[in-house]
Design a protein around this motif. Structure first.
Motif, short mmCIF file in Angstrom:
data_model
loop_
_atom_site.label_atom_id
_atom_site.label_comp_id
_atom_site.label_asym_id
_atom_site.label_seq_id
_atom_site.Cartn_x
_atom_site.Cartn_y
_atom_site.Cartn_z
N SER A 71 0.70 -1.20 0.00
CA SER A 71 -0.10 0.03 -0.07
C SER A 71 1.01 1.19 0.06
CB SER A 71 -0.92 -0.14 1.14
OG SER A 71 -1.83 -1.10 1.37
N ALA A 72 2.08 1.35 -0.70
CA ALA A 72 2.96 2.37 -0.57
C ALA A 72 2.39 3.86 -1.10
CB ALA A 72 3.96 1.90 -1.42
N GLY A 73 1.50 3.67 -2.36
CA GLY A 73 0.98 4.88 -2.68
C GLY A 73 0.18 5.52 -1.75
N GLU A 74 -0.97 4.54 -1.21
CA GLU A 74 -1.70 5.10 -0.30
C GLU A 74 -0.95 5.70 1.23
OE1 GLU A 74 -5.75 3.52 2.51
OE2 GLU A 74 -4.53 2.26 1.40
N ALA A 75 0.03 4.95 1.55
CA ALA A 75 0.74 5.37 2.64
C ALA A 75 1.43 6.71 2.26
CB ALA A 75 1.80 4.40 2.82
N LEU A 76 1.95 6.84 1.31
CA LEU A 76 2.64 8.24 1.22
C LEU A 76 1.60 9.44 1.11
CD1 LEU A 76 5.10 6.38 0.70
CD2 LEU A 76 6.02 8.03 -1.04
N ARG A 77 0.51 8.86 0.55
CA ARG A 77 -0.67 10.28 0.53
C ARG A 77 -0.92 10.53 1.57
NH1 ARG A 77 -5.60 9.85 0.83
NH2 ARG A 77 -5.87 7.64 0.82
N ILE A 78 -1.32 9.43 2.72
CA ILE A 78 -1.86 9.75 3.97
C ILE A 78 -0.81 10.49 4.74
CG2 ILE A 78 -2.63 8.83 6.13
CD1 ILE A 78 -3.90 6.49 4.41
N ALA A 79 0.53 9.90 4.46
CA ALA A 79 1.75 10.84 5.37
C ALA A 79 1.69 12.00 5.04
CB ALA A 79 2.80 10.07 5.10
N ALA A 80 1.64 12.67 3.78
CA ALA A 80 1.60 13.95 3.41
C ALA A 80 0.68 14.68 3.48
CB ALA A 80 2.16 14.16 1.82
N SER A 81 -0.53 14.18 3.87
CA SER A 81 -1.88 14.93 3.93
C SER A 81 -1.96 15.93 5.16
CB SER A 81 -3.11 14.01 3.64
OG SER A 81 -3.11 13.14 4.85
N ASP A 82 -1.62 15.33 6.43
CA ASP A 82 -1.81 15.71 7.74
C ASP A 82 -0.92 15.29 8.63
OD1 ASP A 82 -2.53 17.18 9.84
OD2 ASP A 82 -4.78 16.43 9.89
N MET A 83 0.49 15.78 8.84
CA MET A 83 1.28 15.47 9.75
C MET A 83 0.77 15.52 11.07
SD MET A 83 4.55 16.64 7.69
CE MET A 83 4.91 16.11 5.82
N THR A 84 -0.13 16.47 11.52
CA THR A 84 -0.48 16.61 12.92
C THR A 84 -1.41 15.44 13.31
OG1 THR A 84 -0.52 18.96 12.47
CG2 THR A 84 -1.72 17.97 14.52
N ALA A 85 -1.87 14.83 12.44
CA ALA A 85 -2.77 13.30 12.77
C ALA A 85 -2.05 12.32 13.34
CB ALA A 85 -3.65 13.18 11.65
#
Length: 341
Positions: A315-329
């Motif tokens: 799930s690398a693509g999804e993981a990187l997208r989530i990681a970049a979206s809101d680091m505070t979360a």
């Protein structure tokens, strides 16, 4: 299987181009690496996606490996083999580890790391906290050490709601040092207030610059930690008392630092950079030894890394997208070997 009981090959994420495109990070079958003298082989349980990793895959970080290369600057897992007699003492132990920057990283089922860059994990520290043992905790400790050595009596930081920002807040509270925390959203301000932050300034509100300057002048803030760069560096510099210093340790804005020359010429301000690799590179003095003693005691207690998601390598693509979206979360982790380490 080999005679050692280890597989011949492993799954790993390989970067094929420094362009940040999801298709440039491919699942690949690679030989399981063999540890050399002074090295151990770690079966990876968890590997975080840090801002530095996101910069690395785009070719914007201070290290570039020959491609294809496996990213991942830190991780945790169980030592399953050693390249020398001394390393056998770690076999079977859970460790947090940092591979050499010239070698493949932790976004794989197995990784080789130097013994000196493996820290045995206490039972109370889970895989995710252990995987986040180095980059943020040691950076926070080293930055606060500069505040101590410089005898600064008040601080200011940008990106204060980030994981590292929260660690700096905790250390400032322990040191009884006032710290002004700059955030950009109301929910981040609420989060820091719940953590006991007394001074929080929201950069999205009207008259932010003047409010920041007044608060810093009232407290006598002489040192700033900046993870954002861009215009934020100039805002922090202007807010400091004369002779103050801004230390830039990140570039979340992906912009150049912008400071008016009058801050240097008429107010004696200084601008410095901080990179954790340089803190440990080529020297191992009393500061590094103190960090190695202090940080393990803080991880999992004062230094807590919030976990947002745990995903497989597939799930690398999804993981990187989530990681970049809101680091505070919270932080996103790869679990290359599933839930078992």
């Amino acid at each position: 299987m080999t005679t050692s009981g280890l597989p011949e090959t492993m799954r790993a994420l390989c970067l094929t181009a420094y362009d940040g495109r999801p298709e440039s990070l491919q699942m690949t079958e690679l030989p399981v690496p063999k540890p050399g003298p002074g090295q151990v082989l770690v079966r990876v349980a968890a590997a975080p996606i840090n801002p530095s990793d996101l910069m690395f895959v785009r070719g914007l970080y201070g290290v570039k490996k020959p491609l294809p290369a496996v990213p991942g600057f830190e991780g945790s897992g169980k030592v399953v083999a050693a390249g020398s007699l001394a390393g056998r003492l770690l076999v079977g132990r859970r460790v947090g580890c940092v591979p050499l920057p010239t070698m493949n990283g932790t976004w794989a089922e197995y990784v080789v790391a130097p013994m000196g860059q493996c820290i045995p994990l206490l039972p109370r520290i889970n895989d995710e906290q252990g995987a986040s043992f180095f980059v943020n905790p040691f950076s926070a400790w080293a930055l606060m050490d500069q505040a101590r050595r410089g005898k600064h009596r008040a601080l200011v930081q940008s990106a204060a709601a980030s994981t590292l920002g929260r660690m700096l807040l905790k250390l400032a509270q322990k040191e009884k040092l006032p710290i002004v925390n700059v955030v950009r959203r109301a929910e981040q301000e609420e989060l820091l207030r719940k953590l006991g932050a007394e001074h929080v300034v929201n950069s999205s509100e009207p008259e932010f610059e003047e409010r920041l300057r007044l608060r810093c002048q009232e407290l006598g803030v002489s040192l700033a930690f900046d993870a954002v760069a861009g215009p934020m560096t100039g805002h922090l510099a202007r807010a400091l008392v004369d002779g103050g210093t801004v230390i830039v340790y990140g570039g979340l804005s992906e912009q150049e630092c912008r400071i008016h020359p009058q801050e240097f010429i008429f107010h004696g301000k200084k601008l410095e950079g901080f990179w954790l690799s340089d803190f440990f590179k080529g020297r191992f003095g009393k500061d590094q030894l103190r960090a190695l003693v202090d940080v393990p005691m803080l991880v999992g207690k004062d230094f807590e890394t919030p976990v947002r998601a745990k995903l497989p390598l597939e799930s690398a693509g999804e993981a990187l997208r989530i990681a970049a979206s809101d680091m505070t979360a919270g932080k996103v982790f790869f679990t290359p070997n599933g839930t078992k380490s």
